[in-house]
Design an enzyme around this catalytic site. Structure first.
Site, PDB file in Angstrom:
ATOM      1  N   GLY C  11       0.824  -1.196   0.000  1.00 38.72           N
ATOM      2  CA  GLY C  11       0.000   0.000   0.000  1.00 38.72           C
ATOM      3  C   GLY C  11       0.863   1.252   0.000  1.00 38.72           C
ATOM      4  O   GLY C  11       2.099   1.191   0.032  1.00 38.72           O
ATOM      5  N   SER C  14       3.853   2.019   2.666  1.00 37.85           N
ATOM      6  CA  SER C  14       4.027   0.744   3.362  1.00 37.85           C
ATOM      7  C   SER C  14       5.497   0.421   3.549  1.00 37.85           C
ATOM      8  O   SER C  14       5.837  -0.543   4.235  1.00 37.85           O
ATOM      9  CB  SER C  14       3.360  -0.374   2.560  1.00 37.85           C
ATOM     10  OG  SER C  14       3.991  -0.476   1.290  1.00 37.85           O
ATOM     11  N   HIS C  51      11.659  10.808  -2.276  1.00 39.19           N
ATOM     12  CA  HIS C  51      12.253   9.597  -2.835  1.00 39.19           C
ATOM     13  C   HIS C  51      13.722   9.826  -3.197  1.00 39.19           C
ATOM     14  O   HIS C  51      14.577   8.998  -2.916  1.00 39.19           O
ATOM     15  CB  HIS C  51      11.488   9.151  -4.089  1.00 39.19           C
ATOM     16  CG  HIS C  51      10.331   8.260  -3.794  1.00 39.19           C
ATOM     17  ND1 HIS C  51      10.341   6.922  -4.053  1.00 39.19           N
ATOM     18  CD2 HIS C  51       9.138   8.512  -3.249  1.00 39.19           C
ATOM     19  CE1 HIS C  51       9.193   6.383  -3.697  1.00 39.19           C
ATOM     20  NE2 HIS C  51       8.430   7.336  -3.207  1.00 39.19           N
TER      21      HIS C  51
END
Lengths: 187, 187, 187
Positions: C11, C14, C51
């Site tokens: 998900g 997650s 990220h």
């Protein structure tokens, strides 16, 4: 119960609270129940009542919509042989709604995660095991509402931190609990 | 197939129906397929067609948008060596929409769960195995629509009851089925 | 890393990307990172930055919002000892939004799945392992938005195809990765 911190996760009505209550009921003495729900409408009243009817009447209930780390420390200083905290996602909701509009998005995430870290540290410092219930909220499609997306992100980070702090992590699906930390792949 | 009742759960397009069809196809004789979908628009027509194209033409199809317990009893009295019921969540939707506004929220949940209990009891009483397909619907964020929240609650309870009645429960993710009842933690 | 194609699903938040990055970091040489995100607003900029901050600076980044199969082939011809593709669901979103309104619903699904098949074929033909990240998006309630329902369907099919092509499939929940292909039930 040898584990100090246990995390029980699952979807809505997956049976995760029932499983966590059964875990807590295995304690060899009194159980402290820490409730995070804020009853602000009829529907929430109904949900809270359903939970309460299910719990043994002799469990001591603490209300912790905010400052849950302090409440947990207090509960751990009492006679409880196990503490059940239900749940991390509602607690996260309370904190997010409290912070919304007063601080920036980055600060909201940082402050909430700091509060969760304090809570998890309190759990690890006690002698009685603490069982945290949480929700899986990130397996649907991306929500259109920006606050819902922000919430979903923070709730996911909260769950990751709780899983790091936990000795055991259970995923409950259809009322069936699987231990997922023990069998996880470690790199 | 030695199990009498099998539950196959998973998200949308997880491959759960395909897996359940493969399970049913292992039967040493005819298969009865119980369909719960009500075709009320173009999109649903498309979804139903996709399912039908995949199924062997010789499977006997029963339509059970309502009174599925009676339909299942009928199917179990025929020559079927396996029954595939697809799916519990659509059946729950049909019942909820039928009851909405006519009875109270509590009565809706009670009546739907009673209907599911009758269905599961019928499955356990037959000699042929019955495979139920269902959906995981509770792992997204809390829906804003009150009826969606009510549905999500009831669907979760339905899945818990089905898992209790089932001998085997499979969770399908990315087309991969894992047996979760066998490995569940029992307290 | 002996596996040629690895799929990491989970998900939102997650921990799936973090796990996939750890997998890629085990490579005995340079890593190629294929990014699929299109930065069209502030929030997406923030997500992409998060990220990027986490990745080693020496990883070579490729942008592949479209034609990812060609980009992957190019990356596999370089010195990379592992390729990390993050992620299939964003790539699917890009393709769907590009096709929306220009072709029919059936054609959109067919064209996207063909593009995914080309991508997976490219991954299997290289010598370096390719790690695909994807999302579970089908475990919430049925979205009210028709395009969201269509997306959810296609994303589910994409995940099934990727799991077929993959030697290993990991499901990440609360930061914990479980290998689900190895333990899957095969009929």
């Amino acid at each position: 119960m040898k584990a100090k911190v246990i995390l029980v996760t699952g979807g809505a009505r997956s049976g995760k609270s029932t499983f966590a209550e059964q875990l807590a009921a295995q304690a060899a003495g009194p159980v402290a129940y820490i409730a995070t729900a804020q009853v602000y409408d009829e529907e929430m009243r109904h949900r809270v009542d359903l939970h309460q009817e299910r719990r043994p009447a002799h469990w001591q209930t603490y209300e912790a919509p905010y400052h849950a780390d302090t409440v947990l420390e207090e509960a751990l200083q009492g006679p409880a042989q196990a503490v059940l905290f239900d749940c991390l996602t509602l607690y996260t909701t309370n904190l997010l709604l409290q912070l919304a509009e007063s601080v920036s998005r980055e600060q909201r995430a940082a402050q909430i995660l700091a509060a969760i870290d304090r809570l998890l540290a309190a759990a690890r410092q006690g002698t009685a095991p603490v069982i945290f219930v949480t929700n899986e909220v990130g397996m649907g499609i991306v929500p259109e509402n920006p606050l819902a997306r922000e919430y979903r992100d923070i709730a996911g980070w909260v769950n990751q931190r709780a899983a790091v702090a936990a000795d055991q992590v259970y995923l409950v699906v259809c009322g069936l609990a699987t231990e997922i930390k023990k069998n996880a792949v470690w790199l």
